[in-house]
Motif scaffolding. Structure first.
Motif, PDB file in Angstrom:
ATOM      1  N   GLY A  63       0.702  -1.166  -0.137  1.00 20.18           N
ATOM      2  CA  GLY A  63       0.057  -0.038   0.073  1.00 20.18           C
ATOM      3  C   GLY A  63       0.774   1.125  -0.038  1.00 20.18           C
ATOM      4  O   GLY A  63       0.678   2.288  -0.703  1.00 20.18           O
ATOM      5  N   GLU A  64       1.862   1.259   0.891  1.00 18.14           N
ATOM      6  CA  GLU A  64       2.842   2.279   0.949  1.00 18.14           C
ATOM      7  C   GLU A  64       3.578   2.660  -0.512  1.00 18.14           C
ATOM      8  O   GLU A  64       3.756   3.647  -1.060  1.00 18.14           O
ATOM      9  N   LEU A  65       3.909   1.457  -1.268  1.00 19.24           N
ATOM     10  CA  LEU A  65       4.594   1.462  -2.533  1.00 19.24           C
ATOM     11  C   LEU A  65       3.386   2.184  -3.548  1.00 19.24           C
ATOM     12  O   LEU A  65       3.990   3.079  -4.508  1.00 19.24           O
ATOM     13  N   VAL A  66       2.459   1.731  -3.514  1.00 20.07           N
ATOM     14  CA  VAL A  66       1.320   2.228  -4.569  1.00 20.07           C
ATOM     15  C   VAL A  66       1.197   3.761  -4.214  1.00 20.07           C
ATOM     16  O   VAL A  66       1.305   4.493  -5.304  1.00 20.07           O
ATOM     17  N   THR A  67       1.078   3.964  -2.797  1.00 17.61           N
ATOM     18  CA  THR A  67       1.148   5.398  -2.638  1.00 17.61           C
ATOM     19  C   THR A  67       2.234   6.268  -3.059  1.00 17.61           C
ATOM     20  O   THR A  67       2.005   7.417  -3.634  1.00 17.61           O
ATOM     21  N   ASP A  68       3.482   5.823  -3.043  1.00 16.89           N
ATOM     22  CA  ASP A  68       4.763   6.374  -3.214  1.00 16.89           C
ATOM     23  C   ASP A  68       4.828   6.501  -4.888  1.00 16.89           C
ATOM     24  O   ASP A  68       5.121   7.492  -5.339  1.00 16.89           O
ATOM     25  N   LEU A  69       4.230   5.537  -5.640  1.00 17.23           N
ATOM     26  CA  LEU A  69       4.287   5.894  -6.941  1.00 17.23           C
ATOM     27  C   LEU A  69       3.365   6.832  -7.545  1.00 17.23           C
ATOM     28  O   LEU A  69       3.737   7.590  -8.523  1.00 17.23           O
ATOM     29  N   GLN A  70       2.087   7.110  -6.612  1.00 17.09           N
ATOM     30  CA  GLN A  70       1.140   8.009  -7.208  1.00 17.09           C
ATOM     31  C   GLN A  70       1.774   9.448  -6.823  1.00 17.09           C
ATOM     32  O   GLN A  70       1.783  10.236  -7.517  1.00 17.09           O
ATOM     33  N   TYR A  71       2.584   9.403  -5.495  1.00 17.20           N
ATOM     34  CA  TYR A  71       3.133  10.570  -5.007  1.00 17.20           C
ATOM     35  C   TYR A  71       4.174  10.799  -6.385  1.00 17.20           C
ATOM     36  O   TYR A  71       4.531  11.998  -6.536  1.00 17.20           O
ATOM     37  N   ALA A  72       4.972   9.686  -6.570  1.00 17.82           N
ATOM     38  CA  ALA A  72       5.958  10.303  -7.847  1.00 17.82           C
ATOM     39  C   ALA A  72       5.482  10.976  -9.034  1.00 17.82           C
ATOM     40  O   ALA A  72       6.149  11.821  -9.718  1.00 17.82           O
ATOM     41  N   ARG A  73       4.607  10.243  -9.291  1.00 18.68           N
ATOM     42  CA  ARG A  73       3.774  10.833 -10.755  1.00 18.68           C
ATOM     43  C   ARG A  73       3.225  12.267 -10.415  1.00 18.68           C
ATOM     44  O   ARG A  73       3.570  13.165 -11.419  1.00 18.68           O
ATOM     45  N   SER A  74       2.662  12.401  -9.295  1.00 20.71           N
ATOM     46  CA  SER A  74       2.226  14.061  -9.215  1.00 20.71           C
ATOM     47  C   SER A  74       3.450  14.730  -8.844  1.00 20.71           C
ATOM     48  O   SER A  74       3.124  16.020  -9.275  1.00 20.71           O
ATOM     49  N   GLU A  75       4.450  14.140  -8.153  1.00 25.63           N
ATOM     50  CA  GLU A  75       5.830  15.047  -8.246  1.00 25.63           C
ATOM     51  C   GLU A  75       6.331  15.589  -9.677  1.00 25.63           C
ATOM     52  O   GLU A  75       6.943  16.666  -9.725  1.00 25.63           O
ATOM     53  N   ALA A  76       6.094  14.349 -10.462  1.00 29.09           N
ATOM     54  CA  ALA A  76       6.781  14.923 -12.044  1.00 29.09           C
ATOM     55  C   ALA A  76       6.068  16.173 -12.435  1.00 29.09           C
ATOM     56  O   ALA A  76       6.809  17.075 -13.062  1.00 29.09           O
ATOM     57  N   VAL A  77       4.571  16.217 -12.313  1.00 27.79           N
ATOM     58  CA  VAL A  77       4.135  17.071 -12.871  1.00 27.79           C
ATOM     59  C   VAL A  77       4.183  18.368 -12.167  1.00 27.79           C
ATOM     60  O   VAL A  77       4.655  19.392 -12.732  1.00 27.79           O
ATOM     61  N   ALA A  78       4.331  18.364 -10.727  1.00 29.06           N
ATOM     62  CA  ALA A  78       4.557  19.493 -10.010  1.00 29.06           C
ATOM     63  C   ALA A  78       6.032  20.132 -10.110  1.00 29.06           C
ATOM     64  O   ALA A  78       5.971  21.409 -10.249  1.00 29.06           O
ATOM     65  N   ARG A  79       6.963  19.337 -10.356  1.00 31.22           N
ATOM     66  CA  ARG A  79       8.304  19.745 -10.645  1.00 31.22           C
ATOM     67  C   ARG A  79       8.620  20.104 -11.798  1.00 31.22           C
ATOM     68  O   ARG A  79       9.791  20.501 -12.257  1.00 31.22           O
ATOM     69  N   ASN A  80       7.653  19.579 -12.698  1.00 31.59           N
ATOM     70  CA  ASN A  80       7.813  19.794 -14.305  1.00 31.59           C
ATOM     71  C   ASN A  80       9.047  19.058 -14.643  1.00 31.59           C
ATOM     72  O   ASN A  80      10.223  19.641 -15.360  1.00 31.59           O
ATOM     73  N   ALA A  81       9.606  17.996 -14.036  1.00 32.92           N
ATOM     74  CA  ALA A  81      10.620  17.191 -14.300  1.00 32.92           C
ATOM     75  C   ALA A  81      10.497  15.645 -14.193  1.00 32.92           C
ATOM     76  O   ALA A  81       9.415  15.464 -13.670  1.00 32.92           O
ATOM     77  N   GLN A  82      11.395  14.852 -14.914  1.00 31.44           N
ATOM     78  CA  GLN A  82      10.935  13.412 -14.367  1.00 31.44           C
ATOM     79  C   GLN A  82      11.274  12.982 -13.041  1.00 31.44           C
ATOM     80  O   GLN A  82      12.273  13.307 -12.423  1.00 31.44           O
ATOM     81  N   VAL A  83      10.369  12.296 -12.397  1.00 24.78           N
ATOM     82  CA  VAL A  83      10.590  11.684 -11.030  1.00 24.78           C
ATOM     83  C   VAL A  83      10.459  10.222 -11.423  1.00 24.78           C
ATOM     84  O   VAL A  83       9.626   9.736 -11.875  1.00 24.78           O
ATOM     85  N   ALA A  84      11.473   9.586 -10.903  1.00 21.84           N
ATOM     86  CA  ALA A  84      11.166   8.044 -10.830  1.00 21.84           C
ATOM     87  C   ALA A  84      11.230   7.355  -9.458  1.00 21.84           C
ATOM     88  O   ALA A  84      11.481   7.853  -8.310  1.00 21.84           O
ATOM     89  N   ILE A  85      10.879   6.009  -9.413  1.00 15.48           N
ATOM     90  CA  ILE A  85      11.166   5.138  -8.500  1.00 15.48           C
ATOM     91  C   ILE A  85      12.292   4.055  -8.791  1.00 15.48           C
ATOM     92  O   ILE A  85      11.914   3.419  -9.792  1.00 15.48           O
ATOM     93  N   TYR A  86      13.451   4.077  -7.970  1.00 21.66           N
ATOM     94  CA  TYR A  86      14.510   2.983  -8.197  1.00 21.66           C
ATOM     95  C   TYR A  86      14.048   1.910  -7.202  1.00 21.66           C
ATOM     96  O   TYR A  86      13.936   2.064  -6.173  1.00 21.66           O
ATOM     97  N   THR A  87      14.080   0.740  -7.915  1.00 20.62           N
ATOM     98  CA  THR A  87      13.751  -0.765  -7.153  1.00 20.62           C
ATOM     99  C   THR A  87      14.853  -1.355  -6.874  1.00 20.62           C
ATOM    100  O   THR A  87      15.341  -2.050  -7.908  1.00 20.62           O
ATOM    101  N   GLY A  88      15.380  -1.764  -5.900  1.00 15.83           N
ATOM    102  CA  GLY A  88      16.608  -2.638  -5.593  1.00 15.83           C
ATOM    103  C   GLY A  88      16.009  -3.990  -4.912  1.00 15.83           C
ATOM    104  O   GLY A  88      14.827  -3.961  -4.838  1.00 15.83           O
ATOM    105  N   ALA A  89      16.967  -4.631  -4.334  1.00 17.27           N
ATOM    106  CA  ALA A  89      16.389  -6.034  -3.888  1.00 17.27           C
ATOM    107  C   ALA A  89      15.537  -5.796  -2.552  1.00 17.27           C
ATOM    108  O   ALA A  89      14.651  -6.866  -2.499  1.00 17.27           O
ATOM    109  N   ASN A  90      15.736  -4.906  -1.681  1.00 17.82           N
ATOM    110  CA  ASN A  90      14.961  -4.760  -0.586  1.00 17.82           C
ATOM    111  C   ASN A  90      14.698  -3.371  -0.114  1.00 17.82           C
ATOM    112  O   ASN A  90      14.524  -3.054   1.072  1.00 17.82           O
TER     113      ASN A  90
END
Length: 185
Positions: A63-90
């Motif tokens: 649930g936190e990951l889904v929220t953070d993905l939605q947050y990253a998407r909204s931050e990309a629009v708000a910052r007018n820049a690419q925002v990403a989530i890097y996923t590592g092993a843990n």
């Protein structure tokens, strides 16, 4: 008179025996039976309680990951820049992309960290292909198209995934029949 006293003499010892029996409490056998029953009940409920706690831990992290993905998407629009989530092993890190994409949760290159989450202490591993889920600033869509980030609770073998569609929509799904969560498509 005399018959009443005789009856009283007969009943008096019985009264004391009844009183002593009432004061005696539990016998050792009765106590052992109760302890055995309690032990059996605990042994029957402990595994399901442990599974319930593990399931809750995985659901919370997903649930936190889904929220953070939605947050990253909204931050990309708000910052007018690419925002990403890097996923590592843990772990995973939400960051603003500047130059090259991240190669680790702490190795963001010139990117700017927004939020970092470590899941190793919860026994949860993460996996994504590609490792970076990047949102573009105009519409908040996914740069690489459809993407899936999977969280696995190592001890239970349960998995939940965050599906990111090309248009940027994010939803929680399961690939192994996690009850109450829709199947991944």
């Amino acid at each position: 008179g005399h018959a009443g006293r005789q009856l009283q003499r007969v009943l008096e010892p019985m009264k004391h025996q009844t009183l002593r029996a009432a004061q005696r409490g539990f016998t050792l056998i009765e106590l052992m039976i109760v302890v055995t029953l309690v032990a059996v009940l605990i042994s029957l409920t402990a595994p399901s309680f442990t599974r319930m706690l593990a399931r809750g831990k995985l659901e919370g992290a997903a649930g936190e990951l889904v929220t953070d993905l939605q947050y990253a998407r909204s931050e990309a629009v708000a910052r007018n820049a690419q925002v990403a989530i890097y996923t590592g092993a843990n772990c995973y890190t939400v960051y603003q992309v500047i130059g090259a994409a991240a190669t680790g949760c702490a190795a963001l290159g010139t990117g700017v960290a927004i939020k970092s989450v470590t899941l190793a202490d919860q026994g949860i591993t993460t996996a994504a292909t590609p490792a970076n889920t990047v949102f573009e600033p105009i519409r908040g869509s996914s740069v690489a198209g459809d993407n899936r980030i999977t969280l696995t609770l190592t001890a239970a073998g349960s998995t939940l995934s965050a599906d990111v569609k090309a248009v940027g929509r994010v939803k929680l799904c399961t690939e192994n029949g996690f009850t109450g969560v829709p199947a991944c498509t």
